[in-house]
Enzyme design. Structure first.
Site, PDB file in Angstrom:
ATOM      1  N   GLY A 239      60.591 -60.368  78.986  1.00  0.00           N
ATOM      2  CA  GLY A 239      61.228 -59.226  79.632  1.00  0.00           C
ATOM      3  C   GLY A 239      61.668 -58.302  78.518  1.00  0.00           C
ATOM      4  N   GLU A 240      62.876 -57.821  78.605  1.00  0.00           N
ATOM      5  CA  GLU A 240      63.424 -56.982  77.541  1.00  0.00           C
ATOM      6  C   GLU A 240      64.595 -57.759  76.931  1.00  0.00           C
ATOM      7  OE1 GLU A 240      61.465 -54.349  77.025  1.00  0.00           O
ATOM      8  OE2 GLU A 240      62.649 -54.194  75.199  1.00  0.00           O
ATOM      9  N   SER A 241      64.429 -58.157  75.669  1.00  0.00           N
ATOM     10  CA  SER A 241      65.418 -59.066  75.071  1.00  0.00           C
ATOM     11  C   SER A 241      66.817 -58.452  75.004  1.00  0.00           C
ATOM     12  CB  SER A 241      64.962 -59.513  73.687  1.00  0.00           C
ATOM     13  OG  SER A 241      64.748 -58.408  72.844  1.00  0.00           O
TER      14      SER A 241
ATOM     15  N   CYS B  42      58.338 -64.924  74.548  1.00  0.00           N
ATOM     16  CA  CYS B  42      58.369 -63.493  74.243  1.00  0.00           C
ATOM     17  C   CYS B  42      59.808 -63.003  74.019  1.00  0.00           C
ATOM     18  CB  CYS B  42      57.622 -62.724  75.319  1.00  0.00           C
ATOM     19  SG  CYS B  42      57.003 -61.153  74.720  1.00  0.00           S
TER      20      CYS B  42
ATOM     21  N   ARG C 191      60.552 -57.690  66.443  1.00  0.00           N
ATOM     22  CA  ARG C 191      60.232 -57.240  67.799  1.00  0.00           C
ATOM     23  C   ARG C 191      59.020 -56.319  67.775  1.00  0.00           C
ATOM     24  NH1 ARG C 191      65.203 -54.755  70.921  1.00  0.00           N
ATOM     25  NH2 ARG C 191      63.618 -54.738  72.557  1.00  0.00           N
TER      26      ARG C 191
ATOM     27  N   ILE D 130      52.276 -59.462  75.363  1.00  0.00           N
ATOM     28  CA  ILE D 130      52.711 -58.183  75.922  1.00  0.00           C
ATOM     29  C   ILE D 130      53.877 -57.650  75.089  1.00  0.00           C
ATOM     30  CG2 ILE D 130      53.573 -56.965  77.969  1.00  0.00           C
ATOM     31  CD1 ILE D 130      52.443 -59.338  79.638  1.00  0.00           C
ATOM     32  N   ARG D 131      53.629 -56.596  74.351  1.00  0.00           N
ATOM     33  CA  ARG D 131      54.654 -56.058  73.435  1.00  0.00           C
ATOM     34  C   ARG D 131      55.391 -57.199  72.733  1.00  0.00           C
ATOM     35  NH1 ARG D 131      56.615 -50.750  74.628  1.00  0.00           N
ATOM     36  NH2 ARG D 131      58.593 -51.524  73.917  1.00  0.00           N
TER      37      ARG D 131
ATOM     38  N   HIS E 109      52.874 -65.342  76.647  1.00  0.00           N
ATOM     39  CA  HIS E 109      53.335 -65.644  78.011  1.00  0.00           C
ATOM     40  C   HIS E 109      52.506 -66.761  78.654  1.00  0.00           C
ATOM     41  CE1 HIS E 109      56.047 -62.160  78.826  1.00  0.00           C
ATOM     42  NE2 HIS E 109      55.370 -61.643  77.821  1.00  0.00           N
TER      43      HIS E 109
ATOM     44  N   GLU F  19      53.220 -68.480  81.085  1.00  0.00           N
ATOM     45  CA  GLU F  19      53.420 -68.479  82.545  1.00  0.00           C
ATOM     46  C   GLU F  19      52.452 -67.522  83.253  1.00  0.00           C
ATOM     47  OE1 GLU F  19      55.111 -66.808  80.438  1.00  0.00           O
ATOM     48  OE2 GLU F  19      55.797 -64.919  81.302  1.00  0.00           O
TER      49      GLU F  19
END
Ligand code: GLN
Length: 199
Positions: free
Chosen positions: A52-54, A84, A115, A144-145, A180, A182
């Site tokens: 997600g967004e850390s 991630c 990051r 992903i990023r 990821h 998952e």
């Protein structure tokens, strides 16, 4: 066994589903819970921090009182898998971006994290990645990023690299992945984590 997926932001339901599938494959009985407040951490045998967004996940974990509790549980030996953004949160040392945003890190794994390490051109990509803890077999890794690890020390063990960069780290009860797992149908890494929780 009872596994909790931290569900404040990010790829939560995918982790719930694949962890349930992995549990069945391992032949373990138990449950996988969506954890969005501190009381729900009680009695967990393992914790998954999703992507997600850390910055957001870290702050929401603080706001809900989960941040310190997760840290204590990790230090006490409860297995934690971070994918991630979750990997970023596990790190002891952050990069310039981490310092600039002042985001909190759990500081549990002996690694320095960078990051968005793969740049804008390659925001998301998939590769077949050999992973040591899977006997060196390739795993279809979705990035992903994604972050990368600049260096590890202490007991941290590198389990995967991509283009020479560290993207998987195992340290005692902590499993940190830049990608990821998952988002595939492959349950092997979740199964590995559940075996860590079983011990
Ligand atoms: N770029 C995100 C961060 O730095 C991580 C991306 C992800 O979890 N897919 O927090």
């Amino acid at each position: 066994m009872k596994i909790g997926v931290i569900g404040v932001q990010g790829a939560v339901s995918e982790h719930l589903e694949i962890t349930r599938a992995a549990m069945e494959r391992c032949g373990f009985t138990g449950s996988v819970e969506w954890v969005d407040r501190a009381e729900k951490l009680r009695g967990l045998d393992g914790i998954i921090i999703p992507g997600g967004e850390s910055t957001t996940i870290g702050r929401l974990m603080q706001r809900t009182g989960m941040f310190e509790r997760i840290r204590e549980m990790g230090l006490g030996g409860v297995p934690i898998m971070g994918t991630c953004a979750g990997m970023i949160l596990l790190a002891k040392v952050g990069d310039e971006q981490v310092k600039r945003t002042g985001q909190p890190l759990l500081g549990l794994v002996d690694m320095e994290i960078e990051r968005n390490a793969f740049g804008r051109q390659r925001e998301s990509f998939e590769v077949d990645l050999p992973v040591t803890i899977l006997g060196g077999e390739p795993f279809r890794a979705v990035f992903i990023r994604a972050p990368a690890v600049r260096r590890v020390w202490g007991n941290a063990q590198v389990i995967a690299r991509f283009n020479g960069r560290i993207v998987g780290v195992l340290q005692q009860n902590f499993l940190a992945l830049a990608f990821h797992p998952e988002l595939t149908a492959d349950t092997r890494l979740h199964e590995y984590f559940l075996w860590m929780c079983k011990r």
